[in-house]
Design a protein around this motif. Structure first.
Motif, PDB file in Angstrom:
ATOM      1  N   ALA A   1       0.817  -1.216   0.000  1.00  0.00           N
ATOM      2  CA  ALA A   1       0.000   0.000   0.000  1.00  0.00           C
ATOM      3  C   ALA A   1       0.848   1.262   0.000  1.00  0.00           C
ATOM      4  O   ALA A   1       0.433   2.304  -0.515  1.00  0.00           O
ATOM      5  N   TYR A   2       2.077   1.211   0.552  1.00  0.00           N
ATOM      6  CA  TYR A   2       2.913   2.409   0.674  1.00  0.00           C
ATOM      7  C   TYR A   2       4.123   2.378  -0.263  1.00  0.00           C
ATOM      8  O   TYR A   2       4.828   3.373  -0.404  1.00  0.00           O
ATOM      9  N   GLY A   3       4.353   1.230  -0.877  1.00  0.00           N
ATOM     10  CA  GLY A   3       5.535   1.060  -1.717  1.00  0.00           C
ATOM     11  C   GLY A   3       6.023  -0.375  -1.602  1.00  0.00           C
ATOM     12  O   GLY A   3       5.252  -1.281  -1.265  1.00  0.00           O
ATOM     13  N   MET A   4       7.299  -0.600  -1.845  1.00  0.00           N
ATOM     14  CA  MET A   4       7.833  -1.952  -1.783  1.00  0.00           C
ATOM     15  C   MET A   4       7.854  -2.449  -0.347  1.00  0.00           C
ATOM     16  O   MET A   4       8.288  -1.744   0.561  1.00  0.00           O
ATOM     17  N   GLU A   5       7.348  -3.698  -0.125  1.00  0.00           N
ATOM     18  CA  GLU A   5       7.342  -4.266   1.213  1.00  0.00           C
ATOM     19  C   GLU A   5       7.748  -5.734   1.176  1.00  0.00           C
ATOM     20  O   GLU A   5       7.720  -6.381   0.122  1.00  0.00           O
ATOM     21  N   MET A   6       8.175  -6.235   2.345  1.00  0.00           N
ATOM     22  CA  MET A   6       8.443  -7.658   2.523  1.00  0.00           C
ATOM     23  C   MET A   6       7.542  -8.163   3.644  1.00  0.00           C
ATOM     24  O   MET A   6       7.416  -7.506   4.678  1.00  0.00           O
ATOM     25  N   VAL A   7       6.913  -9.328   3.439  1.00  0.00           N
ATOM     26  CA  VAL A   7       6.065  -9.937   4.453  1.00  0.00           C
ATOM     27  C   VAL A   7       6.850 -11.054   5.136  1.00  0.00           C
ATOM     28  O   VAL A   7       7.311 -11.993   4.484  1.00  0.00           O
ATOM     29  N   HIS A   8       7.038 -10.921   6.422  1.00  0.00           N
ATOM     30  CA  HIS A   8       7.776 -11.908   7.227  1.00  0.00           C
ATOM     31  C   HIS A   8       9.103 -12.319   6.584  1.00  0.00           C
ATOM     32  O   HIS A   8       9.343 -13.499   6.335  1.00  0.00           O
ATOM     33  N   PRO A   9       9.996 -11.356   6.322  1.00  0.00           N
ATOM     34  CA  PRO A   9      11.322 -11.740   5.831  1.00  0.00           C
ATOM     35  C   PRO A   9      12.132 -12.356   6.967  1.00  0.00           C
ATOM     36  O   PRO A   9      11.750 -12.264   8.148  1.00  0.00           O
ATOM     37  N   GLU A  10      13.233 -12.994   6.616  1.00  0.00           N
ATOM     38  CA  GLU A  10      14.187 -13.412   7.648  1.00  0.00           C
ATOM     39  C   GLU A  10      14.891 -12.153   8.141  1.00  0.00           C
ATOM     40  O   GLU A  10      15.407 -11.365   7.340  1.00  0.00           O
ATOM     41  N   ILE A  11      14.916 -11.955   9.444  1.00  0.00           N
ATOM     42  CA  ILE A  11      15.462 -10.720  10.023  1.00  0.00           C
ATOM     43  C   ILE A  11      16.625 -11.056  10.942  1.00  0.00           C
ATOM     44  O   ILE A  11      16.513 -11.908  11.816  1.00  0.00           O
ATOM     45  N   GLN A  12      17.731 -10.364  10.706  1.00  0.00           N
ATOM     46  CA  GLN A  12      18.900 -10.507  11.584  1.00  0.00           C
ATOM     47  C   GLN A  12      19.299  -9.119  12.071  1.00  0.00           C
ATOM     48  O   GLN A  12      19.588  -8.221  11.268  1.00  0.00           O
TER      49      GLN A  12
END
Length: 691
Positions: free
Chosen positions: A119-130
């Motif tokens: 809705a606001y631009g490029m997004e990631m849903v539940h990426p791997e986060i470090q």
């Protein structure tokens, strides 16, 4: 510590995680190493946020600017991040206070995920986060291919990677993972050690062919696949040796020979039937138990072959058991064997779960009176004891597990024999690679000739939108004096639902076809009612028989020349081929109509196309193996033939051949390595074989 140690020996594995890992088939540390990745992610470079492409997974380094909980259709945590040049939004649907605290403004993150337009631009849903200490730390990466594993709920990729890392470090300990292949084996499949292969599949070099790794074509995968195939081959061969070490009744040729049986058939057995009967009788004449699989396409005459073996057993003063998978099929085999054998003075009894307990009959069988007992799973019942079981015949073997057919064989008690001869029959041809991997404990005979007079079957696939045309064609066939099958199928196996579907179809056909006699057969009918309907259809007083798949095997009505299979897209190739085999048994040209509900999936389209192109059961079996895999083709899961971890019988047919070629030598000359291979790859099957 060895690879057989429990997975709880690894750091961080408690009872709950161990339970979830067991759902993945991971019980030991060795199982962790044999849990093969299904793909790999290239994490060799950081991608600027501005260069992210929708649908292309990427590694990015960003700084958290803010986070807030959004209450939309689904509650989510929306995290705003930036790499200084462009913004990226992270959307988390599963989060808690600890995770919110980790994502405080100013925190630097290294992310891996699949970008999409939000809705606001490029997004990631539940990426791997470090979480990293600084921007510089985020960019400080080791270029590598990261494995992605099959998983279940409650077991994350990071947790699996951690466990694999711990297990790989144990490979350095002497004796943890013993090399199990004999040193004198050569060839491309053994070009590296098992240790090297395991390291390569879990931590491949950055320049590896990831497609070859994911598809199992990499030398490391091939090395492990060969070892696995050899382990399974050795397990089955070992079981065969144990069984054949028992004593069985040696049955010479019956004094009257087989001529009286053949004279009473009303037809002459084919050359293939005579050849296979000869192979069976040669086995039965020995003191080692016969273990023979007879493959024959639909209508090739396997029951006659079984009758010859049963006659031989009874004429040698032994009892024979004939086990069928369904009540209907048991009743039909009982009728055929009674018609052929009772005129020769041989009793043929029927025992099924729905028949009332007959104490007099049970006592006669327990006394050892020579005769033939036909039945279903009821032959396993404790109340049934054989006084002199010398031969066990199992029809449609894929409906029974190995434990079931061995349980019937072990009913032999008296006469000084410790086990019965065993004859297993299937009308579902088994491709060679599957047969030599799943049935290496059996000798194989093939009835590769159909009786004369069979007519080719023309097969067409027609969408359900043309149903009225198909019904009209039924009327034409009946007007010409022919009979018709209409087979009903459902997505879910349910006797009740299938019965309802068949009843509805029979009612609709009766209304649409004035003057046509329509009848019904389904699994919920009483045995007498089923037999009455089948006999009426055979006699020609019924024009159209509406049935569920209970008529898949065993029904022989030469005047039936048209079959319609409703919702054909829901059935596998082997079952479609079995059903089609109910027509084409007379001298009139026969047709099979595959009535399907569109749109078709690619797999369903491939199945129907294969069936239209050929009536060769072995060609259909090969296509079925490629489409569904070995576990589905075999039907009931066979002990010792479980799903392979690394090997694929279609892809690795050449490795299966190589394993077959060396199995006997490994058993004979390398017993220590053979035992290790069996334990590593087929521990459940090996344990069963020792029972």
């Amino acid at each position: 510590m060895t690879a057989a140690a429990g997975v709880r020996r690894l750091a961080g594995v408690g009872p709950k995680l161990a339970e979830r890992l067991a759902d993945l088939g991971i019980v030991s540390i060795g199982d962790v190493l044999l849990h093969q990745p299904n793909r790999y992610e290239d994490r060799s470079r950081i991608t600027p946020v501005a260069e992210l492409w929708q649908g292309s997974p990427a590694l990015a380094v960003v700084r958290v600017e803010g986070a807030e909980i959004r209450q939309g259709r689904r509650r989510s945590l929306l995290v705003t991040t930036s790499d200084g040049a462009a913004r990226l939004w992270l959307r988390l649907f599963h989060f808690g206070p600890d995770q919110q605290a980790r994502l405080a403004p100013g925190t630097w993150l290294r992310l891996y995920g699949e970008p999409r337009s939000g809705a606001y631009g490029m997004e990631m849903v539940h990426p791997e986060i470090q979480v990293v200490d600084s921007e510089a730390a985020g960019y400080d990466i080791v270029a590598r291919l990261v494995p992605v594993y099959p998983t279940v709920s409650g077991v994350s990729q990071n947790r699996l990677r951690d466990l694999v890392g711990q297990a790989l470090s144990l490979l350095e300990q002497p004796g943890f993972w013993l090399e199990s292949l004999p040193a004198d084996l050569t060839g491309p499949a053994v070009s590296m050690s098992a240790n090297q292969a395991l390291r390569r599949i879990h931590d491949p070099p950055i320049d590896s062919d990831v497609a070859a790794l994911a598809e199992g074509r990499d030398p490391a995968c091939q090395r492990l696949a060969f070892e696995e195939l050899l382990g399974h081959q050795l397990s089955l061969r070992s079981r065969r040796r144990q069984i054949r070490a028992d004593r069985a009744p040696a049955m010479g040729q019956p004094g009257r020979g087989l001529a009286p049986l053949f004279d009473g058939l009303g037809f002459s057995p084919t050359g293939a039937q005579r050849r296979v009967i000869g192979e069976i009788l040669a086995d039965m004449a020995g003191r080692s138990p016969m273990l023979r699989l007879v493959q024959g396409d639909v209508g090739s005459g396997k029951t006659v072959v079984a009758a010859a073996a049963l006659l031989t057993a009874v004429d040698n003063a032994w009892q024979g058991a004939f086990m069928a998978p369904t009540e209907l099929l048991a009743e039909q085999h009982h009728a055929a064997l009674s018609r052929w054998l009772e005129p020769l003075g041989m009793p043929v009894w029927l025992i099924t779960g729905k028949r009332k307990k007959d104490d007099t009959l049970l006592a006669e069988i327990a006394s050892g009176t020579p005769g033939v007992v036909v039945g279903t799973h009821a032959l396993f019942q404790e109340a049934l004891e054989f006084g002199a079981l010398g031969l066990a015949v199992i029809d449609e073997q894929h409906r029974f597990g190995v434990d079931q057919r061995l349980a019937l064989r072990n009913k032999a008690k008296n006469g000084g024999a410790t086990t019965a001869h065993q004859l297993i029959m299937t009308a579902t041809p088994i491709p060679r690679t599957l047969a030599m991997s799943a049935y290496a404990d059996l000798d194989t005979s093939v009835i590769d000739e159909l009786p004369p007079g069979r007519t080719p079957i023309t097969t067409v696939a027609i969408p359900n939108t043309r149903r009225d045309e198909v019904v009209s064609r039924i009327g034409d066939a009946v007007a010409e004096g022919r009979q018709v099958y209409w087979v009903c199928t459902l997505i879910e196996t349910s006797d009740k639902l299938e019965a309802q579907a068949a009843e509805a179809a029979a009612e609709a056909l009766s209304e649409a076809l004035d003057g046509v006699h329509v009848s019904l057969v389904h699994g919920r009918m009483k045995a007498n009612d089923k037999a009455r309907a089948m006999n009426a259809f055979k006699a020609g007083s019924i024009d159209v028989l509406v049935a569920t798949t209970v008529i898949e095997v065993g029904v022989d009505v030469p005047n039936a020349s048209l079959m319609i299979i409703e919702n054909a897209e829901r059935l596998g190739l082997a079952q479609l081929h079995q059903l089609r085999g109910r027509v084409g048994r007379g001298s009139t040209a026969s047709h099979c109509v595959l009535l399907y509900q569109g749109p078709l999936s690619d797999t369903a389209r491939s199945r129907l196309t294969a069936l239209r192109k050929t009536s060769d059961g072995f060609a259909i079996a090969r296509a079925d193996l490629e489409l569904r895999g070995p576990g589905e083709v075999l039907g009931t899961r066979q002990t010792g033939a479980q799903e392979f971890r690394i090997a694929d019988l279609v892809r690795d047919a050449d490795l299966a051949e190589a394993a077959l070629a060396v199995a006997d030598d490994v058993l004979a000359y390398h017993p220590r390595e053979a035992e290790l291979l069996i334990e590593r790859w087929t521990s459940a099957a090996a344990a069963y074989a020792r029972v």
